[in-house]
Design a protein around this motif. Structure first.
Motif: not given
Length: 317
Positions: A154, A156-160
């Motif tokens: 993970q 960022t919070q939006q991107t894995s």
């Protein structure tokens, strides 16, 4: 743990994890697990990799490694592997078809019975062979193949993103040490022998151990780090500087470690430095007094960070 090649002595028959495994990060460890877990006493648990790294062979450019050969072997030994087999990557190997690679290398030279790979594994001439191709060819020869899913992180919070050695290098170069360590599943380390330096640190009250790392070891972003230093089964907190020391007109990069609240002689000892936090980038100071003041601040910050980490671990253990 032995390091060998198919042209020398290989303990056979083998159960192998096949790939480059630079860094032995969390994604790699998924591929390694089936071989660690296999229980046959008649199979030698092995990692099969390539030397030099295929990217270096094809580009002609020297590649710095997250885990140089001996460091990789030592870490694999702690996981339970018996041997690291390095296949010379040359024009002959690069020209082998997928079928010939299996027949000539895995069967004839290694007597492989079990193989573990990642789902993105490619092999053979022009990387035409896929993981499924390997499984199909191997099954016809009675070889069991595990194809493992890729490990995602993970970012960022939006991107894995898929954990990769390249992404870890990128994080280390950016000073994003926390992200690099999360992807590795452990702290990034520098291992080497302590050698004599110019001893400038002693003149300002901060003696340092000058670390000689392997020439192909990947160095992270130049700057100052909070570290843990292990030698002779002893762990000491410290501050490490990587860079060219612009304040004292250094030219070549050095790795220097100051041990906190410690005195002694580490010359000629091999030490392991675990990078725990990136404190600041390398900078040039107007005077040695300014440098000394900044080092004092670095030591205080490192001590606070590392002691807080120890306290948290004690709380949850």
């Amino acid at each position: 743990m032995i390091i060998t090649t198919p042209n020398t002595k290989v303990n056979q028959p083998t159960a192998i994890a096949l790939g480059n495994f630079d860094g032995i990060h969390q994604g790699h460890q998924i591929v390694l697990q089936p071989i660690i877990s296999q229980k046959s006493p008649h199979l030698y648990s092995s990692v099969v990799s390539f030397d030099p790294h295929p990217r270096q062979f094809f580009t002609g450019q020297k590649l710095s490694l997250l885990t140089p050969k001996q460091e990789k072997a030592d870490y694999l030994a702690t996981l339970g592997f018996q041997q690291l087999i390095l296949i010379p990557f040359d024009e002959t190997l690069a020209a082998l078809s997928p079928q010939d690679f299996v027949n000539q290398i895995l069967v004839e030279q290694l007597q492989t019975k079990i193989i573990s790979i990642g789902e993105d594994f490619r092999f053979g001439y022009q990387r035409k062979g896929t993981a499924e191709d390997l499984k199909k060819i191997a099954s016809q020869l009675g070889i069991e193949v595990y194809i493992n899913s890729l490990h995602k992180y993970q970012y960022t919070q939006q991107t894995s993103v898929r954990v990769s050695s390249s992404l870890i290098r990128q994080a280390l170069l950016s000073g994003e040490l926390k992200q690099a360590n999360l992807m590795l599943g452990r702290s990034y380390t520098l291992i080497g022998e302590v050698v004599k330096g110019k001893q400038i640190g002693r003149t300002i009250g901060f003696p340092t151990a000058n670390l000689q790392v392997p020439p192909d070891k990947f160095l992270p972003r130049y700057g100052v780090y909070a570290v843990k230093v292990n030698y002779d089964n002893t762990t000491v907190l410290g501050v490490m500087n990587i860079g060219c020391r612009p304040t004292v007109k250094g030219e070549l990069p050095t790795v220097e470690v100051h041990l906190l609240d410690w005195s002694g002689d580490l010359y000629n000892k091999t030490i392991t430095v675990s990078l725990e936090a990136f404190l600041r980038p390398e900078q040039k100071f107007n005077s040695l007094d300014d440098l000394k003041q900044q080092i004092q601040q670095d030591c205080q910050e490192a001590k606070a960070l590392l002691n807080r980490e120890v306290s948290v671990k004690r709380l949850y253990n």
